[in-house]
Write a protein that holds these residues in place. Structure first.
Motif, mmCIF file in Angstrom:
data_model
loop_
_atom_site.group_PDB
_atom_site.id
_atom_site.type_symbol
_atom_site.label_atom_id
_atom_site.label_comp_id
_atom_site.label_asym_id
_atom_site.label_seq_id
_atom_site.Cartn_x
_atom_site.Cartn_y
_atom_site.Cartn_z
ATOM 1 N N SER A 162 9.020 8.836 -1.703
ATOM 2 C CA SER A 162 7.635 8.745 -1.497
ATOM 3 C C SER A 162 7.184 9.457 -2.780
ATOM 4 O O SER A 162 5.967 8.958 -4.082
ATOM 5 C CB SER A 162 6.737 9.340 -0.928
ATOM 6 O OG SER A 162 6.500 7.757 0.413
ATOM 7 N N SER A 178 0.308 4.062 -0.223
ATOM 8 C CA SER A 178 -0.004 5.786 0.368
ATOM 9 C C SER A 178 0.163 5.588 2.652
ATOM 10 O O SER A 178 0.453 6.628 2.735
ATOM 11 C CB SER A 178 -1.865 5.535 0.781
ATOM 12 O OG SER A 178 -2.422 4.125 1.884
ATOM 13 N N ARG A 179 1.321 4.087 2.029
ATOM 14 C CA ARG A 179 1.791 4.685 3.934
ATOM 15 C C ARG A 179 3.483 5.123 3.720
ATOM 16 O O ARG A 179 3.953 5.104 4.368
ATOM 17 C CB ARG A 179 2.732 2.543 3.981
ATOM 18 C CG ARG A 179 0.682 2.317 4.752
ATOM 19 C CD ARG A 179 1.343 0.741 4.614
ATOM 20 N NE ARG A 179 3.081 0.351 5.162
ATOM 21 C CZ ARG A 179 2.831 -0.788 5.032
ATOM 22 N NH1 ARG A 179 2.959 -1.764 4.944
ATOM 23 N NH2 ARG A 179 4.311 -1.041 6.174
ATOM 24 N N GLY A 180 3.407 5.212 2.081
ATOM 25 C CA GLY A 180 4.990 5.852 1.775
ATOM 26 C C GLY A 180 5.882 4.209 1.206
ATOM 27 O O GLY A 180 5.666 3.831 1.639
ATOM 28 N N ASP A 195 0.749 -1.063 -0.060
ATOM 29 C CA ASP A 195 0.315 -0.642 -0.095
ATOM 30 C C ASP A 195 0.818 1.554 0.467
ATOM 31 O O ASP A 195 1.526 1.313 1.235
ATOM 32 C CB ASP A 195 -0.983 -0.397 1.431
ATOM 33 C CG ASP A 195 -1.962 1.208 1.188
ATOM 34 O OD1 ASP A 195 -1.907 1.857 0.755
ATOM 35 O OD2 ASP A 195 -1.940 1.134 2.224
#
Length: 211
Positions: free
Chosen positions: A141, A122-124, A120
């Protein structure tokens, strides 16, 4: 000026960038492709390449511009006759001037040997590597421009050129985080991009449309 889109696979994916340049030059000479030279006291062949890529990573979307009097078809045909299968021109097209590949390419897409949903983003993402004997941890990121999938595998678009994100470092970070199998030699570059009006445009599309 002729631009080749060529592959770099098999054993040639393990060449350093300097060795790739030498290998490419030898192929051009064996192929008897006439190449223009610069002027001055230290003339050099007018061959221009897309940005370097990590050792071990394969590619089906490398680009090189050749100052030659041959047509695009003649250039590709001669190149392939002399190159061997691991480095093969898949396409050739004519442009009126040096397209400045190294300066204009800002991104490249890579197919990774992981499931598309293995991580994922979105966690960086933080990568770790050694530089001058020191371990560096770096949040990358902002240099991951897109995350998608192709045939169920992870397809990432990473910064390239003057500001770059190395695919081998991303691979190592993801392998550690996901526990997935695979080797860096399973990573393949699938395309490279210019940025035009804030949008990433594939190199061939940009050159054929505007040059």
């Amino acid at each position: 000026m002729i631009v080749l889109r060529y592959t770099r696979l098999g054993t040639r994916r393990f060449l350093s960038h300097i060795d790739v340049l030498r290998d490419f030059g030898r192929i051009v000479r064996r192929a008897d492709i006439p190449v223009g030279y610069s002027g001055g006291f230290n003339p050099h062949a007018l061959l221009f390449f897309s940005p370097p890529m990590p050792v071990g990573v394969g590619s089906v979307a490398e680009y090189a511009a050749i100052d030659t009097t041959l047509t695009a078809d003649e250039t590709a045909e001669r190149f392939n006759a002399a190159s061997g299968g691991d480095m093969r021109a898949e396409e050739a097209f004519e442009v009126p001037r040096n397209p400045n590949l190294a300066g204009r390419i800002v991104a490249a897409s890579y197919l990774f040997p992981f499931a598309a949903d293995a991580y994922d983003f979105s966690r960086g993402l933080t990568v770790e590597y050694v530089k001058k004997g020191e371990t560096v941890r770096e949040d990358v990121s902002e240099r991951i421009f897109a995350a998608g999938e192709k045939e169920g595998r992870m397809l990432l678009t990473l910064a390239s050129g003057n500001v770059t994100l190395r695919a081998d470092r991303v691979f190592a970070a993801l392998k550690g985080l996901t526990g997935c199998d695979g080797d860096v030699s399973d990573v393949v570059k699938t395309e490279q991009f210019f940025r035009e009006d804030g949008v990433l445009v594939p190199v061939r599309e940009a050159l054929v449309r505007k040059e």
